[in-house]
Design a protein around this motif. Sequence first.
Motif, PDB file in Angstrom:
ATOM      1  N   TYR A 107       1.696   7.744  -1.676  1.00 33.25           N
ATOM      2  CA  TYR A 107       0.771   6.939  -2.020  1.00 33.25           C
ATOM      3  C   TYR A 107       1.623   5.772  -3.161  1.00 33.25           C
ATOM      4  O   TYR A 107       2.641   6.138  -3.459  1.00 33.25           O
ATOM      5  CB  TYR A 107       0.394   7.591  -3.424  1.00 33.25           C
ATOM      6  N   PHE A 108       1.572   4.675  -2.648  1.00 29.87           N
ATOM      7  CA  PHE A 108       2.000   3.917  -4.140  1.00 29.87           C
ATOM      8  C   PHE A 108       0.451   2.657  -4.691  1.00 29.87           C
ATOM      9  O   PHE A 108      -0.105   2.838  -4.625  1.00 29.87           O
ATOM     10  CB  PHE A 108       3.129   2.268  -3.189  1.00 29.87           C
ATOM     11  N   MET A 109       1.849   1.905  -5.955  1.00 30.01           N
ATOM     12  CA  MET A 109       0.723   1.372  -6.996  1.00 30.01           C
ATOM     13  C   MET A 109       0.072   0.319  -6.048  1.00 30.01           C
ATOM     14  O   MET A 109      -1.313   0.380  -6.533  1.00 30.01           O
ATOM     15  CB  MET A 109       1.304   1.404  -8.184  1.00 30.01           C
ATOM     16  N   THR A 110       0.928   0.203  -4.997  1.00 29.94           N
ATOM     17  CA  THR A 110       0.443  -1.474  -4.002  1.00 29.94           C
ATOM     18  C   THR A 110      -0.900  -1.172  -3.295  1.00 29.94           C
ATOM     19  O   THR A 110      -0.854  -2.204  -2.812  1.00 29.94           O
ATOM     20  CB  THR A 110       1.613  -2.249  -3.261  1.00 29.94           C
ATOM     21  N   VAL A 111      -1.548  -0.063  -2.749  1.00 29.76           N
ATOM     22  CA  VAL A 111      -1.833   0.300  -2.200  1.00 29.76           C
ATOM     23  C   VAL A 111      -3.461  -0.523  -2.618  1.00 29.76           C
ATOM     24  O   VAL A 111      -3.503  -0.543  -3.830  1.00 29.76           O
ATOM     25  CB  VAL A 111      -2.244   2.307  -1.981  1.00 29.76           C
ATOM     26  N   GLU A 112      -3.985  -1.010  -1.445  1.00 29.78           N
ATOM     27  CA  GLU A 112      -5.466  -1.367  -1.853  1.00 29.78           C
ATOM     28  C   GLU A 112      -6.552  -1.801  -1.088  1.00 29.78           C
ATOM     29  O   GLU A 112      -6.756  -0.573   0.022  1.00 29.78           O
ATOM     30  CB  GLU A 112      -5.385  -3.329  -0.503  1.00 29.78           C
ATOM     31  N   SER A 113      -6.988  -0.858  -2.343  1.00 24.44           N
ATOM     32  CA  SER A 113      -8.402  -0.434  -2.036  1.00 24.44           C
ATOM     33  C   SER A 113      -9.557   0.175  -3.314  1.00 24.44           C
ATOM     34  O   SER A 113      -8.872   0.050  -4.382  1.00 24.44           O
ATOM     35  CB  SER A 113      -8.236   1.302  -1.360  1.00 24.44           C
ATOM     36  N   PRO A 114     -10.726   0.123  -3.247  1.00 22.62           N
ATOM     37  CA  PRO A 114     -11.679  -0.499  -4.635  1.00 22.62           C
ATOM     38  C   PRO A 114     -10.514   1.082  -4.981  1.00 22.62           C
ATOM     39  O   PRO A 114     -10.672   1.259  -6.494  1.00 22.62           O
ATOM     40  CB  PRO A 114     -12.442  -0.111  -3.881  1.00 22.62           C
ATOM     41  N   LYS A 150      -7.751   0.307  -7.132  1.00 26.92           N
ATOM     42  CA  LYS A 150      -8.233  -0.644  -8.154  1.00 26.92           C
ATOM     43  C   LYS A 150      -8.482   0.668  -9.552  1.00 26.92           C
ATOM     44  O   LYS A 150      -7.884   0.163 -10.648  1.00 26.92           O
ATOM     45  CB  LYS A 150      -8.895  -1.932  -7.865  1.00 26.92           C
ATOM     46  N   LYS A 151      -9.316   1.015  -9.159  1.00 28.13           N
ATOM     47  CA  LYS A 151     -10.426   1.833 -10.175  1.00 28.13           C
ATOM     48  C   LYS A 151      -9.618   2.565 -10.573  1.00 28.13           C
ATOM     49  O   LYS A 151      -9.172   2.622 -12.077  1.00 28.13           O
ATOM     50  CB  LYS A 151     -10.983   2.547  -9.731  1.00 28.13           C
ATOM     51  N   PHE A 152      -8.358   3.899 -10.385  1.00 27.60           N
ATOM     52  CA  PHE A 152      -7.088   4.307 -10.820  1.00 27.60           C
ATOM     53  C   PHE A 152      -6.530   3.212 -11.739  1.00 27.60           C
ATOM     54  O   PHE A 152      -6.294   4.029 -12.618  1.00 27.60           O
ATOM     55  CB  PHE A 152      -6.820   5.458 -10.023  1.00 27.60           C
ATOM     56  N   VAL A 153      -6.351   2.627 -11.377  1.00 29.09           N
ATOM     57  CA  VAL A 153      -4.105   1.675 -11.975  1.00 29.09           C
ATOM     58  C   VAL A 153      -5.429   1.013 -12.976  1.00 29.09           C
ATOM     59  O   VAL A 153      -4.960   1.172 -14.056  1.00 29.09           O
ATOM     60  CB  VAL A 153      -4.389   0.680 -11.130  1.00 29.09           C
ATOM     61  N   ASP A 154      -6.558   0.792 -12.620  1.00 25.15           N
ATOM     62  CA  ASP A 154      -7.108   0.055 -14.020  1.00 25.15           C
ATOM     63  C   ASP A 154      -7.469   1.062 -15.394  1.00 25.15           C
ATOM     64  O   ASP A 154      -7.328   0.691 -16.307  1.00 25.15           O
ATOM     65  CB  ASP A 154      -7.920  -1.081 -13.941  1.00 25.15           C
ATOM     66  N   ALA A 155      -7.850   2.400 -14.543  1.00 28.74           N
ATOM     67  CA  ALA A 155      -8.629   2.814 -15.634  1.00 28.74           C
ATOM     68  C   ALA A 155      -7.427   3.808 -16.345  1.00 28.74           C
ATOM     69  O   ALA A 155      -6.980   3.674 -17.261  1.00 28.74           O
ATOM     70  CB  ALA A 155      -9.166   4.690 -15.170  1.00 28.74           C
ATOM     71  N   GLN A 204     -13.487  20.422   0.918  1.00 28.73           N
ATOM     72  CA  GLN A 204     -13.423  19.268   0.286  1.00 28.73           C
ATOM     73  C   GLN A 204     -12.595  18.049   0.542  1.00 28.73           C
ATOM     74  O   GLN A 204     -11.600  17.799   0.358  1.00 28.73           O
ATOM     75  CB  GLN A 204     -13.266  19.856  -0.907  1.00 28.73           C
ATOM     76  N   GLU A 205     -12.829  17.172   0.902  1.00 31.27           N
ATOM     77  CA  GLU A 205     -13.401  15.684   0.657  1.00 31.27           C
ATOM     78  C   GLU A 205     -13.581  14.633  -0.608  1.00 31.27           C
ATOM     79  O   GLU A 205     -14.238  14.668  -0.691  1.00 31.27           O
ATOM     80  CB  GLU A 205     -13.893  14.965   1.859  1.00 31.27           C
ATOM     81  N   PHE A 206     -12.439  14.276  -0.938  1.00 29.47           N
ATOM     82  CA  PHE A 206     -12.527  13.104  -1.704  1.00 29.47           C
ATOM     83  C   PHE A 206     -11.648  12.083  -1.032  1.00 29.47           C
ATOM     84  O   PHE A 206     -10.987  11.694  -0.670  1.00 29.47           O
ATOM     85  CB  PHE A 206     -11.142  13.803  -2.599  1.00 29.47           C
ATOM     86  N   ALA A 207     -12.559  10.693  -1.535  1.00 33.54           N
ATOM     87  CA  ALA A 207     -11.901   9.146  -1.128  1.00 33.54           C
ATOM     88  C   ALA A 207     -11.018   8.734  -2.696  1.00 33.54           C
ATOM     89  O   ALA A 207     -11.773   8.864  -3.689  1.00 33.54           O
ATOM     90  CB  ALA A 207     -13.241   8.702  -1.911  1.00 33.54           C
ATOM     91  N   ALA A 208      -9.461   9.658  -2.623  1.00 26.80           N
ATOM     92  CA  ALA A 208      -8.616   9.480  -3.597  1.00 26.80           C
ATOM     93  C   ALA A 208      -8.514   8.094  -3.560  1.00 26.80           C
ATOM     94  O   ALA A 208      -8.169   6.670  -2.598  1.00 26.80           O
ATOM     95  CB  ALA A 208      -7.745   9.851  -3.113  1.00 26.80           C
ATOM     96  N   PRO A 209      -7.322   7.444  -4.619  1.00 26.87           N
ATOM     97  CA  PRO A 209      -6.767   6.151  -4.496  1.00 26.87           C
ATOM     98  C   PRO A 209      -5.993   6.282  -2.724  1.00 26.87           C
ATOM     99  O   PRO A 209      -5.616   4.206  -2.865  1.00 26.87           O
ATOM    100  CB  PRO A 209      -6.059   5.946  -5.417  1.00 26.87           C
ATOM    101  N   GLU A 210      -5.177   7.071  -2.511  1.00 25.13           N
ATOM    102  CA  GLU A 210      -4.221   6.301  -1.311  1.00 25.13           C
ATOM    103  C   GLU A 210      -5.089   7.204   0.024  1.00 25.13           C
ATOM    104  O   GLU A 210      -4.231   6.538   1.006  1.00 25.13           O
ATOM    105  CB  GLU A 210      -3.476   7.826  -0.853  1.00 25.13           C
TER     106      GLU A 210
END
Lengths: 385, 444
Positions: free
Chosen positions: B304-311, B314-319, B370-376
């Motif tokens: 994971y990098f902070m610059t990964v582009e995914s919704p 974005k939500k994770f970084v903003d929060a 278990q599956e999860f839509a993670a920031p990465e």
Amino acid sequence: MFASILDGIFNGLSIGSILLLAALGLAIVFGLMGVINMAHGELMMLGAYTTVVVQNAFKGIGGPLFELYIFFALIAAFLVAALVGLALERGVIRYLYGRPLETLLATWGVSLILQQFVRSVSWVMVFGLILFSLLFFGGQWLLKRRADFESVQKWIVAALLPLSIGISLAASAFLGQTYKLAVTKPWFGAQNQDVTAPSWLRGGIPIGNFQLPSTRLFIMILTICCVAGVYWFLNRTKWGLRIRAVTQNRNMSACLGIPTRKVDAITFAIGSGLAGVAGCGLSLLGSVGPNTGQNYIVNTFMVVVVGGVGKLVGTVVGAMAIGIADYVIGTGILGNLTNNPALKEVFAFFATTSMAKVLVFALIILFLQFRPAGLFPQKGRTVDA
Amino acid sequence: MTRLFGRRKFMVYGSAALGASMLLKACASPSAPTDPAASPADGSPAASPAASGDTIKVGILHSLSGTMAISEKSVVDSTQLAIDEINTAGGIMGKQIEAIVEDGASDWPTFAEKAKKLIEQDEVVVVFGCWTSSSRKAVLPVFEEKNHMLYYPVQYEGQECSKNIFYTGAAPNQQIEPSVDWLLENKGKDFFLVGSDYVFPRTANTIIKAQLAEKGGKTLGEDYLPLGNTEVAPIIAKIKAALPNGGVIYNTLNGDSNVAFFKQMQGAGLTAEKYPTMSVSIAEEEVQAIGKDYLLKQYAAWNYFMTVESPENKKFVDAFKAKFGDTRVTNDPMEAGYISVNIWKQAVEKAGGAGTPADLEKVREAAYGQEFAAPEGPVKMFPNHHISKTVRIGEVRDDGLFEIVYATPAPVDPIPWNQYVTETKGFSCDWTKTGVDNPGKFKI
């Protein structure tokens, strides 16, 4: 070939000068005064943090002045560390002269406090501390005018202490809740801080295939200046003479009218200030974080002990010897000088950084078996005093 | 010279101290702003007085003081963010999560002690924590003895597969191996390995050496620096001697040594063009601390990098920024900490409860798959207690963040027992498997 030898000599001397810079303050505090100051590394750390603050301040100003920030940082680091050292001497160490074990434990405690302090210091905390000092010490100062101060001092302290703690805690809690993150956010936090050398100190001077790193050159020059300064101060000034007199015979000096308490405070402050300068210089090479001081403390004691407690020249020679040994063993240059395959094996085995440290330590222990007082022992009757 | 500390005086100061501490308690009970360890808990529902019957207690065990506080503090922050988000959304099955934060103080025996305390005294149902492999190895016996559950959020050297630990950081095949492949393809075949002197770099370098031998690369030297050592001149001299015309440096240094290494590399004229360096312990926070000027154009491998582009990112970084301030950055272990809480939450919901010891077993089994839509990107928990992860390689850019130069097309499945190392070649781990002596390590 010539260049690689030059490179080797340069690197050895440069490691030595880093050790020397870090150990110089301790050579005064431990060597001359006999105080085992475990917080020496933390004074270096404060110097490094001062560099960060000065750097960030100059970043704000910007322009060509930024390139020179390091000189201001050196002065500021000296002053900050010297002031903290002075407070440490006045507040803790002066009660413990002649009791090395207690000094060791107390200064170790101070080092832990300082480490945690830079992690958690915030506006609220500073405000609380200042308020507390004002209330507690100011209150005592005010009440000192009472004629019967001596007899009620205990009760005044007993009443003032909880009162001032309570008031300052409540005030900081109030501040914290009103202004939230703006005042409770730590200044530095637990993270390492970045110190970026000014551009003229980055890179190096190319010589043939090799490059002499500018920061290391800078530190070598800084070290030479510091040693020369300390030598001049101790041997050519009035206070230097007094310091030497007190370290040789405290009682006799006191009889002759030398203010020994003042001399102690000044000596300790100068030793601490030098630690601050070292911290500032080394921040160009290494990391700046709450643990920075811990990385150097063992090495500095090692240098002073090997050099011989109480002698400046011993510290210089000790630092250079350890620095060069570290480099020569760690890079395995020795292996190239011999044709004996068994010996080559041995040198290759020790040619990693960790194993080189082991060998250097072993050599130091061996050396101290034959010369327990170090390279340049103090001679005469003063030794056991 | 010194006065004795008399009994009288002791009484006076003693009573003063007692009075002070009582006052302190009275004043500070709503919050303790001077205490940094307590402040993250402020304002979170964890601190509000809720009846314990209505909450699910979880433990967070990280170093808040000592050497490792530098890195671990931010993982605590992101773990707390995940818990807060779940609580704001109504909790787990109507129950709020109550986080109990303990300080491992960068001291491995303390970690074991605090783990015991969390399990026995606080009766938490799960613990999120640990960073260094040493701390994980220290708490492992505690979790196995109590048959409890730990979520471990950091990339590590692998070679472990405990029934009582879920590893949400990368296994070596999800970080080290793909990055070596990428270097071989793009940057050259001559390698120099630099690392700190402890279990992770040593194991990692064993893996890298085996991998290079197999794929036609050359290990021209390796050296280890004791943790915290900042004198890197001998290492730099060795690199120059081993790679006079440039080559790849693989860096597994940890902590303060990294700062010294990069600062002095630049001084010695080892440029990023001639000596591209791949690091596995340098993330966004470390770039800030080292100084981005020293790291420009160098590489790091993470999931994971902070610059990964995914919704999701974005939500994770903003929060995260909203909660902890605009200057903060997010990094890989923080994201793994965030994943841990969410995967655990889903497992609890599937198992239908987390309150009793019997539930523990159910929650553990419910976690598999278990599956999860993670920031990465999407992740999935495998029966070998590791999760599938996308592997990325980033290049440090001007603003101190990473330009992602490579990413695997799909998440990589985790392999805890390394197949390049002879001792563990052919071994596997699957905790749903029956009929083998040890589902944690069996020969396929």
